[in-house]
Design a protein around this motif. Structure first.
Motif, short mmCIF file in Angstrom:
data_model
loop_
_atom_site.label_atom_id
_atom_site.label_comp_id
_atom_site.label_asym_id
_atom_site.label_seq_id
_atom_site.Cartn_x
_atom_site.Cartn_y
_atom_site.Cartn_z
N LYS A 1 15.59 -1.88 7.63
CA LYS A 1 16.97 -1.80 7.18
C LYS A 1 17.47 -3.11 6.55
N LEU A 2 16.88 -4.25 6.97
CA LEU A 2 17.38 -5.55 6.52
C LEU A 2 16.52 -6.20 5.44
N GLU A 3 15.23 -6.02 5.54
CA GLU A 3 14.30 -6.79 4.70
C GLU A 3 14.03 -6.10 3.37
N ASP A 4 13.85 -6.91 2.31
CA ASP A 4 13.43 -6.37 1.02
C ASP A 4 12.01 -5.80 1.12
N ASP A 5 11.15 -6.51 1.86
CA ASP A 5 9.78 -6.05 2.09
C ASP A 5 9.49 -6.13 3.59
N PRO A 6 9.66 -5.03 4.33
CA PRO A 6 9.45 -5.06 5.78
C PRO A 6 8.07 -5.53 6.20
#
Length: 239
Positions: free
Chosen positions: A211-216
């Protein structure tokens, strides 16, 4: 007998309800019982309940559905009783907002210890809601409202969080740039001692990254510290 709080036991096995009711009553608690969701709602409509001890396996609506309903309506304490061995059911239970879980069969003294712990947490939550404090955390363009439990992206879009995800993110932003072990995160996010359920932290971290990261797969905010735990790296401003 002192009144330490009113507890509702929801279990379709009458003998479990009777044993738990007798034991906790002897420890100074008021105890009511119900055997299904309708019975639970009836008791909740008639009394102020501080804590619900909720079996997962119930006729009709199951315990997970009822836990979600309870948490959507109030900050009431919830302890899940489960005879299921699947880890996923326990993870989902905490994701629904349960404060703790206890597998069947269980020792009454362990149940009592967990009841006391959850009631302390409920009391703490009530105190926090009453305190007139500002509570907004900003990091990397994101905004987390610690009062309304809302997360907004840098673009201003609301991103929905489960109770477990919010509790974990709040623990991170309040302890930014500190290496936090899984045990410590479990204590901060769920206010309970570490046990055989630490996997819930890894699951929730994975969901937060998505939900937060551009690339989990290559996280820049919630980083893994190999052999230690996790660290939340963005500068955090709390007001």
């Amino acid at each position: 007998m002192s009144d330490n709080g009113h507890i509702l036991v929801v279990d379709d096995q009458k003998e479990i309800c009777d044993v738990v009711q007798e034991y906790l009553t002897g420890e100074g608690y008021r105890v009511s019982t119900a055997n299904d969701g309708n019975g639970m709602r009836r008791v909740l409509g008639q009394h102020h309940i501080d804590l619900v001890i909720l079996d997962l396996m119930l006729p009709g609506e199951d315990g997970l559905t009822l836990a979600r309903e309870l948490r959507s309506e109030s900050g009431i304490g919830i302890i899940i009783l489960t005879g299921r061995s699947e880890t996923v059911d326990r993870i989902i239970g905490l994701e629904m907002g349960a404060d703790d879980y206890l597998p069947k069969p269980f020792h009454l003294r362990e149940l009592l210890a967990r009841v006391k712990s959850v009631l302390r947490r409920v009391s703490s939550r009530t105190g926090e809601r009453a305190a007139p404090t500002r509570s907004s955390a900003r990091f990397a363009g994101w905004t987390l409202d610690l009062s309304s439990r809302e997360l907004r992206s840098p673009a201003g879009r609301e991103v929905r969080l489960t109770t477990g995800e919010f509790d974990l993110l709040a623990a991170f932003v309040n302890n930014a740039n500190q290496v936090l072990t899984r045990d410590r995160l479990l204590d901060l996010a769920r206010n309970r001692e570490a046990g055989p359920f630490d996997r819930t932290i890894d699951v929730q971290v994975g969901r937060l990254r998505r939900k937060l990261e551009d690339d989990p797969q290559r996280p820049t905010m919630i980083k893994t510290v190999r052999g230690s735990g996790y660290i939340f790296t963005p500068p955090v401003e709390i007001s």
